[in-house]
Design an enzyme around this catalytic site. Structure first.
Site, PDB file in Angstrom:
ATOM      1  N   ASN A   9       0.863  -1.182   0.000  1.00 18.20           N
ATOM      2  CA  ASN A   9       0.000   0.000   0.000  1.00 18.20           C
ATOM      3  C   ASN A   9       0.900   1.232   0.000  1.00 18.20           C
ATOM      4  O   ASN A   9       1.498   1.550   1.027  1.00 18.20           O
ATOM      5  CB  ASN A   9      -0.897  -0.041   1.253  1.00 18.20           C
ATOM      6  CG  ASN A   9      -1.727   1.222   1.400  1.00 18.20           C
ATOM      7  OD1 ASN A   9      -1.789   2.054   0.489  1.00 18.20           O
ATOM      8  ND2 ASN A   9      -2.373   1.379   2.548  1.00 18.20           N
ATOM      9  N   TRP A  10       0.975   1.873  -1.146  1.00 22.37           N
ATOM     10  CA  TRP A  10       1.891   3.020  -1.260  1.00 22.37           C
ATOM     11  C   TRP A  10       1.351   4.267  -0.570  1.00 22.37           C
ATOM     12  O   TRP A  10       2.057   5.239  -0.410  1.00 22.37           O
ATOM     13  CB  TRP A  10       2.152   3.341  -2.740  1.00 22.37           C
ATOM     14  CG  TRP A  10       2.830   2.247  -3.506  1.00 22.37           C
ATOM     15  CD1 TRP A  10       3.287   1.045  -3.018  1.00 22.37           C
ATOM     16  CD2 TRP A  10       3.139   2.238  -4.911  1.00 22.37           C
ATOM     17  NE1 TRP A  10       3.851   0.297  -4.034  1.00 22.37           N
ATOM     18  CE2 TRP A  10       3.770   1.011  -5.207  1.00 22.37           C
ATOM     19  CE3 TRP A  10       2.929   3.153  -5.944  1.00 22.37           C
ATOM     20  CZ2 TRP A  10       4.195   0.676  -6.492  1.00 22.37           C
ATOM     21  CZ3 TRP A  10       3.344   2.822  -7.231  1.00 22.37           C
ATOM     22  CH2 TRP A  10       3.981   1.596  -7.492  1.00 22.37           C
ATOM     23  N   LYS A  11       0.088   4.247  -0.195  1.00 22.40           N
ATOM     24  CA  LYS A  11      -0.555   5.416   0.418  1.00 22.40           C
ATOM     25  C   LYS A  11      -0.341   6.650  -0.472  1.00 22.40           C
ATOM     26  O   LYS A  11      -0.307   6.514  -1.687  1.00 22.40           O
ATOM     27  CB  LYS A  11      -0.053   5.610   1.856  1.00 22.40           C
ATOM     28  CG  LYS A  11      -0.168   4.311   2.677  1.00 22.40           C
ATOM     29  CD  LYS A  11       0.061   4.493   4.141  1.00 22.40           C
ATOM     30  CE  LYS A  11      -0.086   3.147   4.842  1.00 22.40           C
ATOM     31  NZ  LYS A  11       0.034   3.226   6.276  1.00 22.40           N
ATOM     32  N   HIS A 102      -9.381   1.088   5.176  1.00 24.74           N
ATOM     33  CA  HIS A 102      -8.085   1.296   5.817  1.00 24.74           C
ATOM     34  C   HIS A 102      -8.270   2.244   7.003  1.00 24.74           C
ATOM     35  O   HIS A 102      -9.081   3.177   6.935  1.00 24.74           O
ATOM     36  CB  HIS A 102      -7.077   1.878   4.805  1.00 24.74           C
ATOM     37  CG  HIS A 102      -5.678   1.837   5.347  1.00 24.74           C
ATOM     38  ND1 HIS A 102      -5.211   2.772   6.249  1.00 24.74           N
ATOM     39  CD2 HIS A 102      -4.668   0.960   5.150  1.00 24.74           C
ATOM     40  CE1 HIS A 102      -3.968   2.467   6.573  1.00 24.74           C
ATOM     41  NE2 HIS A 102      -3.612   1.365   5.916  1.00 24.74           N
ATOM     42  N   GLU A 104      -6.663   4.661   8.019  1.00 26.51           N
ATOM     43  CA  GLU A 104      -6.483   6.095   7.699  1.00 26.51           C
ATOM     44  C   GLU A 104      -7.742   6.657   7.051  1.00 26.51           C
ATOM     45  O   GLU A 104      -8.077   7.821   7.245  1.00 26.51           O
ATOM     46  CB  GLU A 104      -5.242   6.255   6.800  1.00 26.51           C
ATOM     47  CG  GLU A 104      -3.960   6.007   7.601  1.00 26.51           C
ATOM     48  CD  GLU A 104      -2.828   5.374   6.820  1.00 26.51           C
ATOM     49  OE1 GLU A 104      -2.844   5.404   5.578  1.00 26.51           O
ATOM     50  OE2 GLU A 104      -1.915   4.825   7.481  1.00 26.51           O
ATOM     51  N   GLU A 174      -4.949  -4.913  10.664  1.00 27.27           N
ATOM     52  CA  GLU A 174      -3.915  -3.893  10.837  1.00 27.27           C
ATOM     53  C   GLU A 174      -4.169  -3.136  12.143  1.00 27.27           C
ATOM     54  O   GLU A 174      -4.952  -2.180  12.166  1.00 27.27           O
ATOM     55  CB  GLU A 174      -3.947  -2.895   9.670  1.00 27.27           C
ATOM     56  CG  GLU A 174      -3.698  -3.516   8.317  1.00 27.27           C
ATOM     57  CD  GLU A 174      -3.173  -2.475   7.318  1.00 27.27           C
ATOM     58  OE1 GLU A 174      -2.095  -2.707   6.776  1.00 27.27           O
ATOM     59  OE2 GLU A 174      -3.830  -1.440   7.109  1.00 27.27           O
ATOM     60  N   GLY A 180       2.866   2.358  10.780  1.00 31.17           N
ATOM     61  CA  GLY A 180       3.801   3.469  10.623  1.00 31.17           C
ATOM     62  C   GLY A 180       4.523   3.861  11.897  1.00 31.17           C
ATOM     63  O   GLY A 180       5.135   4.920  11.968  1.00 31.17           O
ATOM     64  N   SER A 220       3.896  -2.014  10.363  1.00 34.92           N
ATOM     65  CA  SER A 220       5.341  -2.060  10.577  1.00 34.92           C
ATOM     66  C   SER A 220       5.953  -3.430  10.264  1.00 34.92           C
ATOM     67  O   SER A 220       6.866  -3.890  10.945  1.00 34.92           O
ATOM     68  CB  SER A 220       5.691  -1.627  12.011  1.00 34.92           C
ATOM     69  OG  SER A 220       5.286  -0.299  12.220  1.00 34.92           O
ATOM     70  N   GLY A 241       3.078  -1.088   4.232  1.00 40.70           N
ATOM     71  CA  GLY A 241       3.110   0.337   3.927  1.00 40.70           C
ATOM     72  C   GLY A 241       4.532   0.777   3.598  1.00 40.70           C
ATOM     73  O   GLY A 241       5.037   0.566   2.492  1.00 40.70           O
TER      74      GLY A 241
HETATM   75  P1  13P Z   1       3.280   0.398   7.630  1.00 42.18           P
HETATM   76  O1  13P Z   1       3.797  -0.879   7.033  1.00 42.18           O
HETATM   77  O2  13P Z   1       3.998   1.621   7.126  1.00 42.18           O
HETATM   78  O3  13P Z   1       3.213   0.327   9.130  1.00 42.18           O
HETATM   79  O4  13P Z   1       1.774   0.573   7.112  1.00 42.18           O
HETATM   80  C1  13P Z   1       0.908  -0.502   7.175  1.00 42.18           C
HETATM   81  C2  13P Z   1      -0.323  -0.159   6.445  1.00 42.18           C
HETATM   82  O5  13P Z   1      -1.071   0.720   6.842  1.00 42.18           O
HETATM   83  C3  13P Z   1      -0.600  -0.873   5.190  1.00 42.18           C
HETATM   84  O6  13P Z   1      -1.887  -0.628   4.745  1.00 42.18           O
END
Ligand code: 13P
Length: 257
Positions: A9-11, A102, A104, A174, A180, A220, A241
């Site tokens: 997931n590149w966000k 997600h 976020e 998640e 993150g 993470s 992420g």
């Molecule tokens: P990180 O791997 O940066 O913690 O993010 C996980 C995530 O939100 C994937 O959707």
């Protein structure tokens, strides 16, 4: 059959050219370094920003076992929703998957269970695989209500589906406190929650469906900890992420089964 999946997931990261370079580099390495001979080669998914999607899909077409999806979709197929993207539009790029719920999106865009049920419906109606995200926040884990939180997320957004439709869904657990932050759930914590989710599915849809549902871990996850997470019985791969933004880190995770 339950699938092994590693998804990036590149966000809201990477410019158009940076994103295409990353997808190309990952596909090139998957081709070149004998990775195809690995005992377990997971399905690989990219979730780039919408803007990059159709070109990333083209890059994926050259590489077996790699595909792409969108990070979100609207509940409606079309209409006056300035700035939004619908499931039919996503499908029309050749994408195969879409992230739904997600944390976020829940936190910053007020997406609630009812809306997420609508997004799951939109995805399935357009033959896109929804990757449904769930997970508790830190205070919820501290209060030891994390199982209740996750069960209500899963039940409200997904358990209205019939068995046939539910079989098309992928789930990603998640925990918000791990996203993150550099704080990863321990393999035991991940396994405990994945087994709990699988039990919920078994109670609702039966053993076969539960055993066939892919449940990914996210938060993470990196090349150092992926193997211990993926070796857990009910962890079928990862939604990655930060570590999906560097080709070698992402490849390291892909090789962790
Ligand atoms: P990180 O791997 O940066 O913690 O993010 C996980 C995530 O939100 C994937 O959707």
């Amino acid at each position: 059959m339950r699938k092994k999946i590693v998804a990036g997931n590149w966000k809201m990261n990477l410019t158009y050219s940076e994103g295409l370079s990353l997808a190309e580099e990952v596909c090139k390495i998957l081709n070149e370094k004998g990775i195809q001979d690995l005992e377990v080669l997971p399905e690989v998914l990219f979730f780039p920003p919408y803007l990059h999607l159709s070109q990333v899909v083209s890059i994926c077409k050259e590489q077996e076992g790699v595909s792409a999806g969108a990070q979100n979709c609207h509940t409606e197929a079309k209409g006056a929703y300035t700035g939004e993207i619908s499931a039919p539009m996503i499908k029309s790029t050749g994408a195969t998957h879409v992230l739904v719920g997600h944390s976020e999106r829940r936190a910053y865009f007020s997406e609630d269970d009812q809306m997420l049920a609508g997004k799951v419906k939109a995805a399935l109606e357009n033959d896109l695989t929804p990757v449904f995200c769930c997970g508790e926040k830190l205070p919820e884990r501290e209060k030891e209500i994390h199982f209740e939180v996750v069960s209500s997320q899963v039940e409200n957004a997904l358990f209205w589906l019939d068995n046939n439709s539910f079989n098309k869904v992928v789930i990603a657990y998640e925990p918000v406190w791990a996203i993150g932050t550099g704080v990863t759930a321990s393999p035991e914590q991940a396994q405990e929650m994945h087994a709990f989710i699988r039990k919920l599915i078994k109670e609702k849809y039966g053993e076969e469906t539960a055993e066939n549902t892919t449940i990914l871990y996210g938060g993470s996850c990196n090349p150092k900890n992926a193997q211990s997470l993926f070796s857990q019985k009910d962890v079928d791969g990862g939604l990655i992420g930060g570590a999906s933004l560097k080709a070698m880190d992402f490849i390291g995770i892909i090789k962790s089964f």
